[in-house]
Write a protein that holds these residues in place. Sequence first.
Motif, short mmCIF file in Angstrom:
data_model
loop_
_atom_site.label_atom_id
_atom_site.label_comp_id
_atom_site.label_asym_id
_atom_site.label_seq_id
_atom_site.Cartn_x
_atom_site.Cartn_y
_atom_site.Cartn_z
N ILE A 135 0.84 -1.20 0.00
CA ILE A 135 0.00 0.00 0.00
C ILE A 135 0.87 1.25 0.00
CG2 ILE A 135 -1.64 1.36 1.37
CD1 ILE A 135 -2.89 -1.26 2.29
N THR A 136 1.93 1.25 0.82
CA THR A 136 2.84 2.39 0.88
C THR A 136 3.49 2.65 -0.48
OG1 THR A 136 3.31 1.99 3.22
CG2 THR A 136 4.91 3.31 1.98
N LEU A 171 2.98 5.91 -2.95
CA LEU A 171 4.10 6.73 -3.41
C LEU A 171 4.14 6.83 -4.93
CD1 LEU A 171 6.91 5.51 -0.96
CD2 LEU A 171 5.77 7.73 -0.96
N ASP A 172 3.87 5.69 -5.61
CA ASP A 172 3.85 5.69 -7.08
C ASP A 172 2.73 6.60 -7.61
OD1 ASP A 172 5.94 3.93 -7.08
OD2 ASP A 172 4.71 2.14 -7.40
N PHE A 188 0.72 11.51 -10.07
CA PHE A 188 -0.42 12.43 -10.07
C PHE A 188 0.02 13.88 -9.88
CE2 PHE A 188 -4.64 13.86 -8.21
CZ PHE A 188 -5.28 13.80 -9.43
N LEU A 189 1.17 14.10 -9.23
CA LEU A 189 1.67 15.47 -9.05
C LEU A 189 1.94 16.15 -10.39
CD1 LEU A 189 4.07 15.26 -5.98
CD2 LEU A 189 2.10 16.79 -6.24
N SER A 225 3.54 11.28 -17.37
CA SER A 225 2.43 10.54 -16.77
C SER A 225 1.10 10.95 -17.38
CB SER A 225 2.37 10.81 -15.26
OG SER A 225 3.55 10.34 -14.63
N SER A 226 0.18 10.02 -17.39
CA SER A 226 -1.20 10.29 -17.79
C SER A 226 -2.10 9.35 -17.01
CB SER A 226 -1.40 10.09 -19.30
OG SER A 226 -1.16 8.74 -19.65
#
Length: 348
Positions: free
Chosen positions: A243-244, A248-249, A254-255, A294-295
Amino acid sequence: MNIRYLQEILSRIDEIKVIGKNVEVGGVICNVMGIVRHGMEIRLLILQYDENFQQHVEDSEAVELFDTPSIPESNRMMMRSDRKIEATNTFHSVEKVFIDEREFKVDFSEHQRLSTQEWEHILIIAKFLNNGWQPNEIDFQSINMLFLTSLKIEGDYISIPAFNMNPELHFVMGPRSVIHQVEKPITLVVGGKYPDKLFFLDETTGEEHWVQINRVYLSDMWKEMENVFANPKFKEQMTPEEITQTRLDFEKRFLEICPRGMCFPIIEYECEEDIFLQFYSKSYLDAKPLHKCSSMGFIVRPDQPTGILGLKLKAAVIQYPVPKNTNKIEAELFQYIHTTTGEDILIK
């Protein structure tokens, strides 16, 4: 490329059976080559030639050769459906095939443009030629202008099923999605009222459609994802370490798309049953494309099944972040997606 690679490709072909039947559908020449077996998997192979596609490609190449450098493209120009040069795939949504009276369900299909640099498909075609296949009506077309459609047949087979030398073929079509251009400006008011239907036209056909907006609100996707990670069911499926790492991924990717403190606008609406709408902010459409690593895509479902007109309530996400205090968004109903079912194809 080496001989061992070619040998490996040929070794995957356990059996082929030639059909070699032609049909022209909407100006596209289709040659059903036959069936190939790899292990216990069988596929029905079809070559297609779209003369209109070839003409579009040649026209486009001529423009690029003689035209002056153009203005840097905007997101609008990148996404316009009429800017994309695509060949018609006649067998885009086949659900099942009847060979004579025997029915075969299709797991999925693949559609790929041929290339003289891609040897796997060239060698398969060569095997069919060696087994008597006749490339009628496509024998003098450029390899680079041919498309190979591969229909993966459901089930396991130790051999290709027997059928007549001249079988009748019946392709049963399922639903497919077609994108239509609109580009109708609209001012969206967060929390505002929308008492009237909004009418819009298909830019190409001029056909009129309508949408009834129910509400517009802002969604904090960061908060939504926090709820997902905190869900007990999610925790049952993964270890704390997993989960951690997943969190983080997600945050790293998403940032790049949405900074913390920003939100995505959501439009809930009703419209004709087989239509779905795509909205974009005008600022995004007119901006120069940014090449991000990223998308992500988000699917949002309304809380209520039906809207104010009693029809199915749908939701569209404007995936361009805005501040939490945003009140108005200058946007466009950019495209609509029409779900339709094509006519079956019968080859006698």
